[in-house]
Design an enzyme around this catalytic site. Structure first.
Site, PDB file in Angstrom:
ATOM      1  N   ASP A  12       0.819  -1.224   0.000  1.00 36.71           N
ATOM      2  CA  ASP A  12       0.000   0.000   0.000  1.00 36.71           C
ATOM      3  C   ASP A  12       0.847   1.266   0.000  1.00 36.71           C
ATOM      4  O   ASP A  12       0.439   2.295   0.528  1.00 36.71           O
ATOM      5  CB  ASP A  12      -0.957   0.040   1.208  1.00 36.71           C
ATOM      6  CG  ASP A  12      -1.820  -1.199   1.287  1.00 36.71           C
ATOM      7  OD1 ASP A  12      -2.250  -1.669   0.218  1.00 36.71           O
ATOM      8  OD2 ASP A  12      -2.037  -1.710   2.389  1.00 36.71           O
ATOM      9  N   LYS A  17      -0.046   3.897  -8.303  1.00 41.15           N
ATOM     10  CA  LYS A  17       0.057   5.250  -8.855  1.00 41.15           C
ATOM     11  C   LYS A  17       1.363   5.425  -9.619  1.00 41.15           C
ATOM     12  O   LYS A  17       1.381   5.952 -10.726  1.00 41.15           O
ATOM     13  CB  LYS A  17      -0.025   6.286  -7.724  1.00 41.15           C
ATOM     14  CG  LYS A  17       0.148   7.689  -8.262  1.00 41.15           C
ATOM     15  CD  LYS A  17       0.795   8.636  -7.314  1.00 41.15           C
ATOM     16  CE  LYS A  17       1.430   9.751  -8.118  1.00 41.15           C
ATOM     17  NZ  LYS A  17       1.261  11.060  -7.488  1.00 41.15           N
ATOM     18  N   ASN A  37      -5.385 -10.598  -4.131  1.00 44.60           N
ATOM     19  CA  ASN A  37      -5.548 -10.404  -2.683  1.00 44.60           C
ATOM     20  C   ASN A  37      -5.169  -9.021  -2.190  1.00 44.60           C
ATOM     21  O   ASN A  37      -5.341  -8.704  -1.026  1.00 44.60           O
ATOM     22  CB  ASN A  37      -4.738 -11.448  -1.905  1.00 44.60           C
ATOM     23  CG  ASN A  37      -3.287 -11.492  -2.333  1.00 44.60           C
ATOM     24  OD1 ASN A  37      -2.973 -11.265  -3.489  1.00 44.60           O
ATOM     25  ND2 ASN A  37      -2.402 -11.798  -1.413  1.00 44.60           N
ATOM     26  N   HIS A  40      -4.472  -2.062  -5.953  1.00 42.94           N
ATOM     27  CA  HIS A  40      -3.809  -0.790  -6.211  1.00 42.94           C
ATOM     28  C   HIS A  40      -4.893   0.217  -6.515  1.00 42.94           C
ATOM     29  O   HIS A  40      -5.762  -0.043  -7.332  1.00 42.94           O
ATOM     30  CB  HIS A  40      -2.932  -0.875  -7.459  1.00 42.94           C
ATOM     31  CG  HIS A  40      -1.851  -1.891  -7.363  1.00 42.94           C
ATOM     32  ND1 HIS A  40      -0.836  -1.807  -6.457  1.00 42.94           N
ATOM     33  CD2 HIS A  40      -1.618  -2.994  -8.092  1.00 42.94           C
ATOM     34  CE1 HIS A  40      -0.025  -2.830  -6.633  1.00 42.94           C
ATOM     35  NE2 HIS A  40      -0.472  -3.564  -7.606  1.00 42.94           N
TER      36      HIS A  40
HETATM   37  P1  GDP Z   1      -0.295   0.045  -3.781  1.00 41.14           P
HETATM   38  O1  GDP Z   1      -0.878  -1.269  -3.467  1.00 41.14           O
HETATM   39  O2  GDP Z   1       1.150   0.155  -3.380  1.00 41.14           O
HETATM   40  O3  GDP Z   1      -0.522   0.475  -5.177  1.00 41.14           O
HETATM   41  O4  GDP Z   1      -1.015   1.116  -2.842  1.00 41.14           O
HETATM   42  P2  GDP Z   1      -2.603   1.357  -2.644  1.00 41.14           P
HETATM   43  O5  GDP Z   1      -3.209   1.775  -3.901  1.00 41.14           O
HETATM   44  O6  GDP Z   1      -3.198   0.214  -1.921  1.00 41.14           O
HETATM   45  O7  GDP Z   1      -2.544   2.549  -1.576  1.00 41.14           O
HETATM   46  C1  GDP Z   1      -2.028   3.773  -1.838  1.00 41.14           C
HETATM   47  C2  GDP Z   1      -3.093   4.824  -1.592  1.00 41.14           C
HETATM   48  O8  GDP Z   1      -2.498   6.075  -1.533  1.00 41.14           O
HETATM   49  C3  GDP Z   1      -4.120   4.920  -2.710  1.00 41.14           C
HETATM   50  O9  GDP Z   1      -5.354   5.275  -2.154  1.00 41.14           O
HETATM   51  C4  GDP Z   1      -3.570   6.030  -3.584  1.00 41.14           C
HETATM   52  O10 GDP Z   1      -4.568   6.709  -4.331  1.00 41.14           O
HETATM   53  C5  GDP Z   1      -2.977   6.921  -2.561  1.00 41.14           C
HETATM   54  N1  GDP Z   1      -1.821   7.699  -2.979  1.00 41.14           N
HETATM   55  C6  GDP Z   1      -0.743   7.308  -3.715  1.00 41.14           C
HETATM   56  N2  GDP Z   1       0.164   8.305  -3.756  1.00 41.14           N
HETATM   57  C7  GDP Z   1      -0.335   9.323  -3.011  1.00 41.14           C
HETATM   58  C8  GDP Z   1       0.146  10.623  -2.643  1.00 41.14           C
HETATM   59  O11 GDP Z   1       1.249  11.032  -2.982  1.00 41.14           O
HETATM   60  N3  GDP Z   1      -0.674  11.374  -1.847  1.00 41.14           N
HETATM   61  C9  GDP Z   1      -1.887  10.959  -1.417  1.00 41.14           C
HETATM   62  N4  GDP Z   1      -2.614  11.753  -0.656  1.00 41.14           N
HETATM   63  N5  GDP Z   1      -2.359   9.719  -1.735  1.00 41.14           N
HETATM   64  C10 GDP Z   1      -1.595   8.932  -2.515  1.00 41.14           C
END
Ligand code: GDP
Length: 425
Positions: A12, A17, A37, A40
């Site tokens: 997470d 992103k 499981n 993103h």
């Molecule tokens: P992943 O599994 O590593 O892709 O991460 P997730 O998607 O589960 O969690 C990352 C969360 O942080 C998501 O809700 C993204 O939209 C959010 N996110 C990613 N980068 C940023 C950022 O720079 N700032 C903010 N506020 N949210 C972010």
């Protein structure tokens, strides 16, 4: 050029992103481990999406998205996720699925739930997606490869053989309804028809792509601390979350992975059980959880509230090292703008001694955080495009993290959207 995008800690971190962003200049994006499981979250011009099994390159017409052999392939989920994207206006993605990929069977999902129920309070916090039973079967050599769906004789014999084994456990350990081989075979025929259009000899495809100089991204799921070998065993996932495994889970030479971009979060979050040294609780945690991510810190797949804590330099430095990181993308920095002071965990106190190296699990359970406090910047940094325009306190925090990690922070993410990124080469 092959680049891996992986997570430093518990997952997470915002890999979705960063992958979605870097996919703009990539020809191929590959998932090489894990299954449906984890999720993103991606926010772009089409809307807000939670991807579980599809690679984060699916939003570009020019990218080919690949499910590598290392993935736990849930066929109905893959098809459903593709249909959902198209229903939301995204062009039909170009998908290839490795013929060596193994299939999450309906009984893997059942066994996951039965085992969690059997363990009751002592469970591993599984997402009940069938991942642990899937990988157990893969290594016990009773898994089903996509290629086997297309050989009726092999398939029928194997279905019967596996049902005998599974039914012993269902009857005597779990006291649950037995599997019917005929029904299972019918399900697999449906799976075969669903997946047929996408099946590909992926390693041969990638061999040609690398020769042709294509830009390739390997997209990791979860993070270093969930790796079964190097993570917080047994509170780990069942496939390797490390960039090195990208070579195996995609079918490319290890020396082709030239860049390893490790995504590090400006604070910590984790789902599921397990030691989490810099975890915070109560109102302090509720506030960070509410303000975190793009819609609060809640799991993209499960909706479970994530555990949150301060940036953990000990865990992150280890996570970054074990990935073989060449550059760090630091994410969700904007979220910390509300804090007067920002604590950072810079050491672990274990049995009265302060350690800087991430310990094995038994010692980790005893660790207490050694905190260093940084002044907050007390403003919203979203919209800032140049590193120099960030408040001094904010730059000091980034540079302190960089010093702890010992690897350059080349990207700073200051918002969830694709274009909210500060390059810092
Ligand atoms: P992943 O599994 O590593 O892709 O991460 P997730 O998607 O589960 O969690 C990352 C969360 O942080 C998501 O809700 C993204 O939209 C959010 N996110 C990613 N980068 C940023 C950022 O720079 N700032 C903010 N506020 N949210 C972010």
């Amino acid at each position: 050029m092959v680049r891996a995008i992986v997570g430093a800690c518990w997952g997470d971190e915002g890999k979705g992103k960063i992958t979605d962003m870097l996919a703009e200049n990539s020809d191929i994006v590959i998932r090489f481990q894990g299954g449906a499981n984890a999720g993103h979250t991606i926010i772009n011009d089409y809307g807000r999406f939670a991807l579980h099994i599809l690679p984060s390159g699916v939003f570009y017409k020019h990218t080919t998205c690949i499910i590598g052999n290392g993935v736990a392939l849930n066929i109905p989920k893959l098809v459903e996720e593709m249909a959902e994207l198209v229903a939301q206006g995204v062009p039909q993605p170009n998908i290839l699925v490795s013929d060596r990929c193994q299939i999450v069977m309906p009984y893997h999902i059942l066994f996951d739930a039965y085992e969690e129920a059997r363990l009751a309070g002592k469970s591993f916090g599984s997402t009940k997606s069938g991942i642990a039973p899937f990988y157990s079967d893969k290594y016990a050599k009773i898994g089903f490869q996509v290629s086997e769906l297309f050989d009726e004789d092999i398939l029928k014999e194997k279905v019967e053989r596996v049902c005998v084994l599974k039914n012993v456990l269902l009857e005597h350990l779990y006291h649950q309804p037995l599997l019917d081989p005929k029904e299972l075979l019918d399900t697999l025929h449906e799976y075969r028809d669903m997946i047929a259009p996408y099946v590909c000899d992926v390693s041969a495809y990638l061999y040609e792509a690398i020769k042709a100089g294509k830009n390739i991204l390997l997209e990791g799921q979860l993070g270093s601390l969930k790796d079964p070998d190097h993570g917080i065993y047994p509170m780990v996932t069942s496939s390797s979350t490390l960039a090195a495994y990208g070579a195996i889970g995609a079918g490319i030479p290890p020396y082709e992975i030239k860049e390893i971009t490790t995504v590090v979060k400006a604070y910590s979050s984790a789902v599921g059980a397990g030691a989490f040294v810099s975890e915070i609780f109560g109102d302090e945690a509720d506030e960070l959880r509410r303000k975190g991510g793009d819609k609060g810190e809640f799991g993209a797949t499960t909706g479970r509230p994530r555990r949150v804590g301060w940036f953990d330099a000990v865990a992150s430095r280890y996570g970054v090292r074990i990935q073989g990181t060449t550059e760090v993308a630091l994410t969700v920095l904007d979220v910390l703008g509300y804090l007067d002071e920002i604590p950072m965990c810079v050491g672990y106190e274990i049995d009265g001694e302060v350690v800087k190296d991430f310990p094995t699990t038994a010692k980790l359970e005893k660790a207490k955080p050694v905190l260093k406090v940084f002044p907050g910047w007390k403003c919203d940094i979203r919209g800032i495009k140049n590193y120099e325009d960030l408040p001094k306190e904010c730059r000091d925090y980034v540079e302190a993290i960089e010093a702890e990690l010992g690897v350059p922070v080349t990207m700073v993410s200051n918002g969830p959207r694709r274009d909210e990124i500060i390059y810092r080469k």
